[in-house]
Design a protein around this motif. Structure first.
Motif, PDB file in Angstrom:
ATOM      1  N   TRP A 106       8.174   3.707  16.394  1.00  0.00           N
ATOM      2  CA  TRP A 106       9.470   4.209  16.832  1.00  0.00           C
ATOM      3  C   TRP A 106      10.595   3.584  16.006  1.00  0.00           C
ATOM      4  CZ3 TRP A 106      10.988   7.927  20.315  1.00  0.00           C
ATOM      5  CH2 TRP A 106      12.326   7.921  20.699  1.00  0.00           C
ATOM      6  N   ASN A 107      10.450   2.314  15.685  1.00  0.00           N
ATOM      7  CA  ASN A 107      11.478   1.603  14.926  1.00  0.00           C
ATOM      8  C   ASN A 107      11.254   1.639  13.415  1.00  0.00           C
ATOM      9  OD1 ASN A 107      12.777   0.776  17.300  1.00  0.00           O
ATOM     10  ND2 ASN A 107      11.462  -1.025  17.491  1.00  0.00           N
ATOM     11  N   ASP A 108      10.194   2.301  12.969  1.00  0.00           N
ATOM     12  CA  ASP A 108       9.868   2.295  11.546  1.00  0.00           C
ATOM     13  C   ASP A 108      10.948   3.033  10.750  1.00  0.00           C
ATOM     14  OD1 ASP A 108       8.593   1.991   9.161  1.00  0.00           O
ATOM     15  OD2 ASP A 108       7.078   3.539   9.503  1.00  0.00           O
ATOM     16  N   PHE A 109      11.506   2.356   9.784  1.00  0.00           N
ATOM     17  CA  PHE A 109      12.520   2.939   8.905  1.00  0.00           C
ATOM     18  C   PHE A 109      11.998   3.131   7.488  1.00  0.00           C
ATOM     19  CE2 PHE A 109      16.026   2.585   5.894  1.00  0.00           C
ATOM     20  CZ  PHE A 109      16.952   3.489   6.413  1.00  0.00           C
ATOM     21  N   PHE A 110      11.096   2.254   7.063  1.00  0.00           N
ATOM     22  CA  PHE A 110      10.676   2.220   5.668  1.00  0.00           C
ATOM     23  C   PHE A 110       9.862   3.453   5.278  1.00  0.00           C
ATOM     24  CE2 PHE A 110       7.588   0.711   2.421  1.00  0.00           C
ATOM     25  CZ  PHE A 110       8.481   0.538   1.378  1.00  0.00           C
ATOM     26  N   LEU A 150       9.906  11.343   3.896  1.00  0.00           N
ATOM     27  CA  LEU A 150      10.660  12.486   4.419  1.00  0.00           C
ATOM     28  C   LEU A 150      11.911  12.740   3.593  1.00  0.00           C
ATOM     29  CD1 LEU A 150      10.410  11.826   8.273  1.00  0.00           C
ATOM     30  CD2 LEU A 150       8.929  13.248   6.840  1.00  0.00           C
ATOM     31  N   ASN A 151      12.145  14.021   3.311  1.00  0.00           N
ATOM     32  CA  ASN A 151      13.329  14.426   2.555  1.00  0.00           C
ATOM     33  C   ASN A 151      14.240  15.359   3.345  1.00  0.00           C
ATOM     34  OD1 ASN A 151      12.324  13.030   0.252  1.00  0.00           O
ATOM     35  ND2 ASN A 151      11.038  14.800  -0.265  1.00  0.00           N
ATOM     36  N   THR A 177       0.807  -1.224   0.000  1.00  0.00           N
ATOM     37  CA  THR A 177       0.000   0.000   0.000  1.00  0.00           C
ATOM     38  C   THR A 177       0.837   1.271   0.000  1.00  0.00           C
ATOM     39  OG1 THR A 177      -0.128  -0.014   2.430  1.00  0.00           O
ATOM     40  CG2 THR A 177      -1.856  -1.194   1.219  1.00  0.00           C
ATOM     41  N   ILE A 178       2.155   1.161  -0.002  1.00  0.00           N
ATOM     42  CA  ILE A 178       2.986   2.353   0.127  1.00  0.00           C
ATOM     43  C   ILE A 178       2.874   3.262  -1.098  1.00  0.00           C
ATOM     44  CG2 ILE A 178       5.087   1.356  -0.839  1.00  0.00           C
ATOM     45  CD1 ILE A 178       4.838   3.680   2.220  1.00  0.00           C
ATOM     46  N   THR A 187      13.078  11.096  11.356  1.00  0.00           N
ATOM     47  CA  THR A 187      12.897  10.395  12.621  1.00  0.00           C
ATOM     48  C   THR A 187      14.203   9.712  13.017  1.00  0.00           C
ATOM     49  OG1 THR A 187      12.081   8.459  11.419  1.00  0.00           O
ATOM     50  CG2 THR A 187      10.438  10.022  12.211  1.00  0.00           C
ATOM     51  N   LEU A 188      14.200   9.119  14.186  1.00  0.00           N
ATOM     52  CA  LEU A 188      15.434   8.569  14.747  1.00  0.00           C
ATOM     53  C   LEU A 188      16.039   7.439  13.904  1.00  0.00           C
ATOM     54  CD1 LEU A 188      17.346   8.906  17.128  1.00  0.00           C
ATOM     55  CD2 LEU A 188      15.957   7.275  18.397  1.00  0.00           C
ATOM     56  N   PRO A 189      15.265   6.434  13.454  1.00  0.00           N
ATOM     57  CA  PRO A 189      15.904   5.337  12.699  1.00  0.00           C
ATOM     58  C   PRO A 189      16.598   5.796  11.428  1.00  0.00           C
ATOM     59  CG  PRO A 189      13.735   4.674  13.452  1.00  0.00           C
ATOM     60  CD  PRO A 189      13.849   6.138  13.716  1.00  0.00           C
ATOM     61  N   ILE A 190      15.946   6.672  10.655  1.00  0.00           N
ATOM     62  CA  ILE A 190      16.555   7.105   9.402  1.00  0.00           C
ATOM     63  C   ILE A 190      17.615   8.181   9.637  1.00  0.00           C
ATOM     64  CG2 ILE A 190      14.815   8.870   8.930  1.00  0.00           C
ATOM     65  CD1 ILE A 190      15.029   8.127   5.981  1.00  0.00           C
TER      66      ILE A 190
END
Length: 290
Positions: free
Chosen positions: A220-224, A230-231, A136-137, A237-240
């Motif tokens: 909180w752990n979402d990286f994808f 976000l650019n 769905t992304i 966010t913290l993971p990226i």
């Protein structure tokens, strides 16, 4: 009679000793298993306090030979780490609050209000759990682009407000609550909203707590999704954002990278400690009935 009593006492003492021995063996096995599970985290924390040159020493040392606290200061010097924490915390808290609000209302409707096709509609809605987020992304990105929300935190918040799993967890707990509470409240002149807020919602707190913890840690752990939406560096966010610690070609200081990882574990660990006592109750209630 005396012989019988002595034999019974001897059997009782042997039973007590056997139970104590079994308890000691079980506790020892659990302690060893717990240490095994904590070993990666201990290694991360230990490496975060090493000098950079000691990160690749052979044979590896369990404890740092020289304690280097400066690795933690280097994390904040290299990247705006406090901004990353604030962005992640803001997004996660808004998602959790909105998710619990929407999920609890939907769960109340599916569990306490009899309307035509309720169970069929719930199963159709629950089928969304079988759809991976990666599928769905692209539609989400097109929608957020049309709304002008790309490179904003709303692009992460809005899709995270609705999750079939949270509705399922809370609904299962509400289904286990006796309907006599509703009937007594309605006989006293209570409205449906009052029954939801004052009767059903407080009794569903274990499931709400579990859903909150799971939702918070997942986002909180979402990286994808932050990587897609976000650019701007200051909005990450913290993971990226922590990927900047690895350097352009992955040549960053391993000790400072793991120092950042250690700092990133503090907030979800606190949330888990707060909600872990409700975890078993929530999982048990979630499997009662469909």
């Amino acid at each position: 009679m005396e012989v019988t009593k002595l034999r019974a006492a001897g059997t009782s003492r042997r039973t007590v000793r056997r139970i104590k021995l079994e308890r000691i063996i079980l506790d020892g096995a659990l302690l060893a298993f717990s240490f095994l599970m904590l070993t990666p985290f201990l290694w991360i924390f230990s490496t975060s306090l090493r000098l950079p040159k000691d990160s690749f020493s052979l044979p590896p040392a369990i404890f740092p030979t020289a304690w280097h606290i400066g690795n933690y200061a280097e994390v904040f010097a290299k990247v705006p780490f406090s901004d990353f924490i604030f962005n992640s915390l803001k997004i996660c808290l808004i998602i959790v609050i909105g998710h619990i609000f929407i999920s609890s209302l939907a769960a109340f409707a599916f569990s306490r209000i009899a309307f035509p096709g309720r169970n069929v509609l719930f199963l159709v809605f629950l089928s969304g759990l079988m759809i991976p987020g990666q599928v769905t992304i692209i539609p989400q990105f097109i929608l957020m682009s049309k709304l002008g929300l790309v490179d904003t935190h709303l692009a992460l918040i809005l899709p995270g407000l609705i999750n079939p799993f949270g509705i399922f967890m809370i609904r299962q707990t509400m289904m286990s609550i006796s309907y006599t509470y509703d009937e007594a409240a309605y006989m006293d002149g209570a409205s449906r909203l009052w029954v939801f807020l004052k009767v059903i919602l407080p009794m569903s707190f274990p499931a709400i707590a579990v859903t909150s913890v799971i939702s918070f840690i997942a986002h909180w752990n979402d990286f994808f999704r932050p990587l897609i939406f976000l650019n701007s560096f200051e909005k990450m966010t913290l993971p990226i954002g922590m990927t900047a610690l690895t350097g352009a070609f992955g040549t960053g200081n391993l000790s400072s990278i793991l120092a950042g990882v250690t700092l990133s574990l503090i907030v979800p660990l606190l949330f888990y400690i707060f909600g872990q006592k409700y975890l078993l109750d929530g999982i048990t209630a979630g499997g009662l009935k469909l």
